[in-house]
Design an enzyme around this catalytic site. Structure first.
Site, PDB file in Angstrom:
ATOM      1  N   GLY A 193       0.957  -1.259  -0.103  1.00 40.10           N
ATOM      2  CA  GLY A 193      -0.066   0.191  -0.009  1.00 40.10           C
ATOM      3  C   GLY A 193       0.929   1.306   0.044  1.00 40.10           C
ATOM      4  O   GLY A 193       0.306   2.332   0.476  1.00 40.10           O
ATOM      5  N   TYR A 238       2.348   2.883  -5.811  1.00 36.10           N
ATOM      6  CA  TYR A 238       1.608   2.215  -6.412  1.00 36.10           C
ATOM      7  C   TYR A 238      -0.087   2.150  -6.223  1.00 36.10           C
ATOM      8  O   TYR A 238      -0.517   3.022  -5.547  1.00 36.10           O
ATOM      9  CB  TYR A 238       2.253   0.662  -6.358  1.00 36.10           C
TER      10      TYR A 238
END
Ligand SMILES: Cc1cc2nc3c(=O)[nH]c(=O)nc-3n(C[C@H](O)[C@H](O)[C@H](O)COP(=O)(O)O)c2cc1C
Length: 192
Positions: free
Chosen positions: A163, A167
């Site tokens: 997380g 990305y």
């Protein structure tokens, strides 16, 4: 201090780590061209299985999540079999291992999944990202869940969802990249 470091640690009701040393996820680009972990990957993780817990290198959940060459996947049966060899080798040394699940989002490049082979990475430029539709998001959630199920099939002790580092998931969490006006947008105070 070291006595404490080398003591067991109960991560939850079912997983106890043999010590409190964790290996951080590290992309190594060592998978083969089908994104299957190779014997070199098996050996690499086996050598590090003295750690209480290994988090694997980021591992893509589906083909269009790829942004770098030879990063492993967890969506074909051959990839699951490849990872099974890794988890077996780590477990044989008493270690535990979680798969880190990854979709690179706007960093993904069709070079890897659409346009065939262009061997000059440095000449690749980022693509203009498109916003995911609600249906795209529903499908992504399903594909993360399938990759997690595949990880369990491959013998992993758990998963970590990547997380961070700009990305896909991180792109939802930053105002600059998340310009949505729907329930996944920045005006929303509760994440569903
Ligand atoms: C070569 C390299 C590859 C990395 N690959 C990943 C990765 O796949 N997933 C991830 O979450 N972090 C990745 N990271 C970040 C590291 O896991 C770690 O969080 C980062 O290096 C900060 O930790 P440090 O302060 O101990 O260096 C990578 C870092 C390096 C240097």
């Amino acid at each position: 201090m070291t006595t404490n470091l080398f003591q067991e640690y109960a991560l939850n009701d079912s997983i106890t780590l043999k010590n409190k040393i964790l290996m951080a996820p590290l992309t190594r680009c060592m998978a083969d061209d089908e994104l299957i972990p190779t014997q070199a990957v098996v050996d690499y993780y086996a050598r590090r299985a003295d750690a209480g817990l290994i988090i694997t290198e980021a591992t893509i959940i589906r083909p269009d999540g790829q942004g770098y060459p030879n990063t492993p996947g967890l969506y074909t049966s051959a990839q699951i079999e490849g990872w099974q060899k890794v988890t077996d080798a780590v477990h044989a040394k008493g270690g535990k291992i979680f798969a880190q699940l990854w979709h690179t989002g706007r960093v993904a490049h069709p070079h890897f999944f659409g346009e065939g082979s262009v061997p000059r990475m440095r000449e690749l430029v980022y693509q203009v990202p498109k916003a995911a539709t609600q249906d795209d998001i529903k499908q992504l959630v399903k594909d993360y869940a399938q990759a997690a199920a595949n990880a369990i099939d491959a013998g992993f002790d758990g998963i970590e969802i990547h997380g961070a580092n700009g990305y896909l998931i991180d792109q939802f969490l930053h105002h600059a990249s998340n310009q949505r006006a729907d329930n996944y947008g920045k005006t929303c105070h509760v994440l569903h």
